[in-house]
Design a protein around this motif. Structure first.
Motif, PDB file in Angstrom:
ATOM      1  N   PHE A  77       0.849  -1.189   0.000  1.00  0.00           N
ATOM      2  CA  PHE A  77       0.000   0.000   0.000  1.00  0.00           C
ATOM      3  C   PHE A  77       0.887   1.242   0.000  1.00  0.00           C
ATOM      4  O   PHE A  77       1.924   1.274   0.664  1.00  0.00           O
ATOM      5  CB  PHE A  77      -0.905  -0.011   1.236  1.00  0.00           C
ATOM      6  CG  PHE A  77      -1.745   1.215   1.414  1.00  0.00           C
ATOM      7  CD1 PHE A  77      -2.817   1.477   0.566  1.00  0.00           C
ATOM      8  CD2 PHE A  77      -1.481   2.116   2.435  1.00  0.00           C
ATOM      9  CE1 PHE A  77      -3.585   2.605   0.724  1.00  0.00           C
ATOM     10  CE2 PHE A  77      -2.258   3.256   2.610  1.00  0.00           C
ATOM     11  CZ  PHE A  77      -3.324   3.498   1.745  1.00  0.00           C
ATOM     12  N   VAL A  78       0.500   2.240  -0.785  1.00  0.00           N
ATOM     13  CA  VAL A  78       1.206   3.520  -0.778  1.00  0.00           C
ATOM     14  C   VAL A  78       0.437   4.476   0.128  1.00  0.00           C
ATOM     15  O   VAL A  78      -0.713   4.824  -0.158  1.00  0.00           O
ATOM     16  CB  VAL A  78       1.328   4.098  -2.203  1.00  0.00           C
ATOM     17  CG1 VAL A  78       2.052   5.443  -2.157  1.00  0.00           C
ATOM     18  CG2 VAL A  78       2.061   3.128  -3.114  1.00  0.00           C
ATOM     19  N   ASN A  79       1.054   4.877   1.225  1.00  0.00           N
ATOM     20  CA  ASN A  79       0.413   5.698   2.243  1.00  0.00           C
ATOM     21  C   ASN A  79       0.716   7.178   1.973  1.00  0.00           C
ATOM     22  O   ASN A  79       1.873   7.607   2.038  1.00  0.00           O
ATOM     23  CB  ASN A  79       0.913   5.291   3.625  1.00  0.00           C
ATOM     24  CG  ASN A  79       0.137   5.975   4.740  1.00  0.00           C
ATOM     25  OD1 ASN A  79      -0.866   6.633   4.493  1.00  0.00           O
ATOM     26  ND2 ASN A  79       0.595   5.809   5.974  1.00  0.00           N
ATOM     27  N   PHE A  92       5.666   3.674   1.891  1.00  0.00           N
ATOM     28  CA  PHE A  92       5.336   2.422   1.208  1.00  0.00           C
ATOM     29  C   PHE A  92       5.201   1.326   2.258  1.00  0.00           C
ATOM     30  O   PHE A  92       6.168   0.966   2.926  1.00  0.00           O
ATOM     31  CB  PHE A  92       6.418   2.089   0.179  1.00  0.00           C
ATOM     32  CG  PHE A  92       6.685   3.249  -0.757  1.00  0.00           C
ATOM     33  CD1 PHE A  92       5.754   3.606  -1.705  1.00  0.00           C
ATOM     34  CD2 PHE A  92       7.836   4.005  -0.628  1.00  0.00           C
ATOM     35  CE1 PHE A  92       5.980   4.687  -2.557  1.00  0.00           C
ATOM     36  CE2 PHE A  92       8.077   5.083  -1.463  1.00  0.00           C
ATOM     37  CZ  PHE A  92       7.136   5.428  -2.425  1.00  0.00           C
ATOM     38  N   CYS A  93       3.971   0.847   2.407  1.00  0.00           N
ATOM     39  CA  CYS A  93       3.647  -0.078   3.484  1.00  0.00           C
ATOM     40  C   CYS A  93       3.757  -1.516   3.004  1.00  0.00           C
ATOM     41  O   CYS A  93       3.468  -1.826   1.848  1.00  0.00           O
ATOM     42  CB  CYS A  93       2.228   0.165   3.997  1.00  0.00           C
ATOM     43  SG  CYS A  93       1.880   1.886   4.423  1.00  0.00           S
ATOM     44  N   GLY A  94       4.133  -2.400   3.912  1.00  0.00           N
ATOM     45  CA  GLY A  94       4.201  -3.812   3.582  1.00  0.00           C
ATOM     46  C   GLY A  94       4.838  -4.606   4.700  1.00  0.00           C
ATOM     47  O   GLY A  94       5.224  -4.066   5.743  1.00  0.00           O
ATOM     48  N   THR A  95       4.946  -5.896   4.471  1.00  0.00           N
ATOM     49  CA  THR A  95       5.601  -6.804   5.411  1.00  0.00           C
ATOM     50  C   THR A  95       6.907  -7.281   4.797  1.00  0.00           C
ATOM     51  O   THR A  95       6.944  -7.676   3.622  1.00  0.00           O
ATOM     52  CB  THR A  95       4.702  -8.015   5.710  1.00  0.00           C
ATOM     53  OG1 THR A  95       3.485  -7.553   6.302  1.00  0.00           O
ATOM     54  CG2 THR A  95       5.386  -8.979   6.669  1.00  0.00           C
ATOM     55  N   VAL A 152       9.087   3.625   9.437  1.00  0.00           N
ATOM     56  CA  VAL A 152       8.020   4.139  10.286  1.00  0.00           C
ATOM     57  C   VAL A 152       7.132   3.004  10.764  1.00  0.00           C
ATOM     58  O   VAL A 152       6.766   2.113   9.987  1.00  0.00           O
ATOM     59  CB  VAL A 152       7.171   5.178   9.525  1.00  0.00           C
ATOM     60  CG1 VAL A 152       6.105   5.776  10.424  1.00  0.00           C
ATOM     61  CG2 VAL A 152       8.068   6.276   8.955  1.00  0.00           C
ATOM     62  N   THR A 153       6.802   3.015  12.057  1.00  0.00           N
ATOM     63  CA  THR A 153       5.838   2.080  12.629  1.00  0.00           C
ATOM     64  C   THR A 153       4.846   2.859  13.481  1.00  0.00           C
ATOM     65  O   THR A 153       4.991   4.077  13.680  1.00  0.00           O
ATOM     66  CB  THR A 153       6.527   1.021  13.515  1.00  0.00           C
ATOM     67  OG1 THR A 153       7.033   1.652  14.703  1.00  0.00           O
ATOM     68  CG2 THR A 153       7.679   0.359  12.776  1.00  0.00           C
ATOM     69  N   SER A 168       6.031  -5.712   9.922  1.00  0.00           N
ATOM     70  CA  SER A 168       5.244  -4.873   9.022  1.00  0.00           C
ATOM     71  C   SER A 168       5.600  -3.421   9.311  1.00  0.00           C
ATOM     72  O   SER A 168       5.432  -2.952  10.442  1.00  0.00           O
ATOM     73  CB  SER A 168       3.745  -5.111   9.235  1.00  0.00           C
ATOM     74  OG  SER A 168       3.400  -6.437   8.893  1.00  0.00           O
ATOM     75  N   VAL A 169       6.100  -2.727   8.312  1.00  0.00           N
ATOM     76  CA  VAL A 169       6.593  -1.363   8.503  1.00  0.00           C
ATOM     77  C   VAL A 169       6.193  -0.507   7.306  1.00  0.00           C
ATOM     78  O   VAL A 169       5.667  -1.002   6.308  1.00  0.00           O
ATOM     79  CB  VAL A 169       8.136  -1.341   8.662  1.00  0.00           C
ATOM     80  CG1 VAL A 169       8.565  -2.085   9.911  1.00  0.00           C
ATOM     81  CG2 VAL A 169       8.808  -1.927   7.420  1.00  0.00           C
ATOM     82  N   THR A 170       6.479   0.772   7.407  1.00  0.00           N
ATOM     83  CA  THR A 170       6.329   1.709   6.295  1.00  0.00           C
ATOM     84  C   THR A 170       7.687   2.322   6.009  1.00  0.00           C
ATOM     85  O   THR A 170       8.336   2.854   6.922  1.00  0.00           O
ATOM     86  CB  THR A 170       5.315   2.822   6.635  1.00  0.00           C
ATOM     87  OG1 THR A 170       4.031   2.237   6.851  1.00  0.00           O
ATOM     88  CG2 THR A 170       5.225   3.828   5.513  1.00  0.00           C
ATOM     89  N   LEU A 171       8.127   2.238   4.771  1.00  0.00           N
ATOM     90  CA  LEU A 171       9.418   2.787   4.365  1.00  0.00           C
ATOM     91  C   LEU A 171       9.208   4.064   3.574  1.00  0.00           C
ATOM     92  O   LEU A 171       8.318   4.143   2.725  1.00  0.00           O
ATOM     93  CB  LEU A 171      10.194   1.788   3.503  1.00  0.00           C
ATOM     94  CG  LEU A 171      10.516   0.420   4.117  1.00  0.00           C
ATOM     95  CD1 LEU A 171      11.322  -0.414   3.137  1.00  0.00           C
ATOM     96  CD2 LEU A 171      11.260   0.562   5.431  1.00  0.00           C
TER      97      LEU A 171
END
Length: 643
Positions: free
Chosen positions: A248-250, A259-262, A289-290, A303-306
């Protein structure tokens, strides 16, 4: 043994923190019908005090109506929750249960034993670290035992615990246990099961579940619970190959794009270089980012956001990887497929193929063979029916990034979805490149219908025009030995002498004709094979070709010589000590390899085989670039390649 702790009463926050940090073990129970899978799980829940009093009372009441223990407490009813399951006394669907002890948290998948529910078993096993395969001591190794063992092996579950159940019904006989153990090992020798353990138990009586049974003094191994609490699974995860499928693009506001994902495998830190596939654009990680704040480092399976330093196009279905460690990019591969639908698999029919977060269209172009899971024999077929397993060639309408399933479950697996009903009809595991092609391509024969077309310009005419004989000079050595630097310096010297010359550099080749390859042993071999074919074409055109490749395997270098022609293929070994190469390393490759971030790195995590009979050996730690170039030119003059 239970998860209860005095901290619950004294410091609930400390208890929750302690519980959160416990390691999680996912395991499944499988085996033939009535081997006691549900009973075993029920007793584990009972022994670890994970059953509430009202639930226990309800089970005791239901035991009289639906139980299989003559009206006594039937622990199997704790997991057989469907009405049809209780009426028949069998497991139909996968039942998941949770419990914990002082050491670990557990998620159990109770899988059905009937052959017609094989697809359910494959689903339950797909995320597990360990498999408990139950065998009824009265019946021994059954057909379904073999079927489930094969699927466990197929799905890459490394830890297998064979529990010989109902020992109370065979008078706790050591001979019966040893016979079953021998029979199972004879079958399993053909399977990929590196960690096998055997425990005699009676699930209903509790023998060898939590404490050693006094009725089996001949057994000196661990209890089942002790094994579950102590089996080592930390090293099972792949922390080397960084793979981050974007889910997912946040974009909550103008100043943030994440950019979200595991993380499917590997680890990542702030400031690390990353490449976006399939675009191959590169950037660096600006932040991780968490919900609880930013991190300096993250690893699988978090699961994080880069966020990235550069504004580049990244969409759902793309994958972030390290530039020096990329997966395969291809639109075709071989895979083992478990078919899960009533309608058979139709080769050529278009399906949706979902791998990680990416969904593309594709088809099974052909079924190479079906696997008889009872005998492990291969059978020719043109279809796969419900619950059948086969090796198939899959062709997609666009390329995807993937790894072989053995190395990376997240990027090496996929599901097949019917385009009309949107129902999942199959699950697949991508095979290794060597397994997928049944050939490393070196010995492939060209299509016999292709004709050899000869040029109107002869080799002698080219030699006369360029005043040289075509040759390929392979510069091989460790990373940092000076291959690229010397290759381009040599090209400059020969060009200034009026010679027709070109350089094939390994890194440049990977940006184009071999960009779909990774850095495994097989991919390095294929990289040199393709490059040797290009060098041969250059030689046919009369050019001197300088090939700068790490080329760590002696056998592969010899194969390259056969492709080019032994009379015009020369190996120059740049023999610099690895300590010197490390000092020259400006990209940090050796440090990354030492840290486990780069797999199969010659000289660190993979061997480098020095040439046995190099045509020329140059110690680049002692000779400068000009001297190395001079010696190579002198060598070419000596052998009549240039005047």
């Amino acid at each position: 043994m239970s998860h209860q702790s005095e901290l619950i009463a004294t410091d609930i926050d400390a208890y929750l923190k302690q519980h959160e940090q416990k390691e999680l073990l996912r395991f499944l129970t499988c085996g033939s019908v009535d081997d006691g899978k549900s009973t075993l799980i029920g007793m584990l829940l009972y022994e670890t005090k994970m059953i509430y009093e009202d639930q226990l009372a309800a089970i005791e009441r239901d035991s009289a109506a639906h139980g299989t223990t003559g009206g006594e407490f039937d622990p199997a009813l704790l997991t057989d929750g469907l009405k049809a399951e209780r009426e028949q006394g069998i497991t139909i669907d996968v039942a998941y249960r949770y419990f914990s002890t002082a050491k670990r948290k557990f998620i159990i998948a109770d899988c059905p034993g009937h052959e017609q529910y094989t697809r359910n078993m494959a689903t339950g096993a797909s995320t597990c670290d360990l498999a408990i395969i139950l065998i009824d001591a009265r019946h021994g190794v059954m057909t379904q035992t073999k079927r489930h063992s094969f699927i466990v092996s197929l799905l890459g579950i490394k830890h297998v615990l064979v529990a010989v159940n109902k020992m109370d019904l065979v008078d706790y006989s050591e001979e019966v246990f040893d016979k079953i153990k021998q029979d199972y090992r004879e079958f399993a020798v053909r399977l990929d099961m590196v960690d096998q353990h055997f425990i005699p138990i009676s699930a209903l009586k509790g023998d060898n579940l939590v404490v050693h049974s006094e009725k089996m003094p001949w057994y000196e191994g661990s209890t089942l619970m002790h094994h579950l609490e102590n089996v080592h699974i930390a090293s099972d995860r792949n922390f080397i190959d960084f793979r981050y499928p974007v889910q997912f693009v946040n974009r909550p506001h103008l100043d943030f794009r994440g950019f979200c994902g595991t993380i499917a495998s590997g680890k990542i830190s702030k400031g690390d270089s990353v490449m976006v596939l399939p675009s191959r654009k590169t950037s660096r990680v600006e932040s991780i980012v968490t919900y609880d704040g930013e991190l300096d480092e993250a690893f699988t399976p978090m699961s994080v956001t880069l966020t990235l330093e550069d504004e580049i196009d990244v969409s759902r279905g793309d994958m972030l990887v390290r530039p020096e460690n990329v997966p395969v990019m291809a639109d075709a591969f071989d895979a083992t497929i478990v078919w899960m639908a009533e309608d058979p698999l139709q080769p050529g029919k278009q399906y949706h193929i979902k791998q990680a977060t990416k969904t593309v269209s594709g088809s099974v172009s052909n079924i190479r063979y079906r696997i008889d899971v009872n005998t492990l024999h291969r059978e020719e077929t043109d279809k796969l029916s419900l619950n059948e397993i086969g090796r198939c060639h899959v062709r997609l309408n666009q390329a995807i990034a993937f790894d072989n399933y053995r190395n990376n479950h997240g990027t090496g697996s996929f599901i097949i979805i019917d385009r009309l009903t949107n129902v999942t009809v199959g699950a697949g595991m991508i095979l290794e490149r060597t397994a997928a092609t049944d050939s490393d391509h070196w010995d492939d024969e060209a299509d016999e219908r292709l004709q050899v077309e000869l040029s109107n310009v002869t080799t002698a005419e080219r030699s006369g025009r360029f005043d040289q004989k075509p040759a390929t000079i392979l510069l091989t050595g460790l990373a940092g030995a000076g291959k690229t630097t010397i290759a381009y310096a040599l090209e400059r010297r020969l060009f200034d002498m009026g010679r027709a010359v070109t350089v094939l550099d390994g890194q440049n080749m990977r940006r184009g004709i071999t960009r779909d390859l990774g850095f495994s042993v097989d991919d390095r071999s294929e990289n040199l094979r393709r490059s040797a074919e290009v060098a041969r074409l250059m030689n046919d055109a009369g050019l001197i070709t300088i090939a700068a490749f790490l080329a760590p395997q002696e056998e592969v270098r010899k194969k390259a010589a056969e492709v080019v022609g032994r009379d015009k293929f020369f190996v120059v070994h740049l023999n610099a000590p690895i300590d010197v190469c490390r000092q020259r390393d400006q990209e940090g490759l050796y440090g990354a390899a030492d840290a486990g971030e780069i797999a199969n790195f010659p000289g660190v995590s993979a061997p480098y085989e020095a040439p046995e009979n190099a045509d020329l050996v140059l110690g680049t730690h002692e000779l400068d670039v000009d001297e190395c170039v001079k010696r190579i030119v002198d060598f070419l003059k000596k052998h009549g390649m240039v005047n």
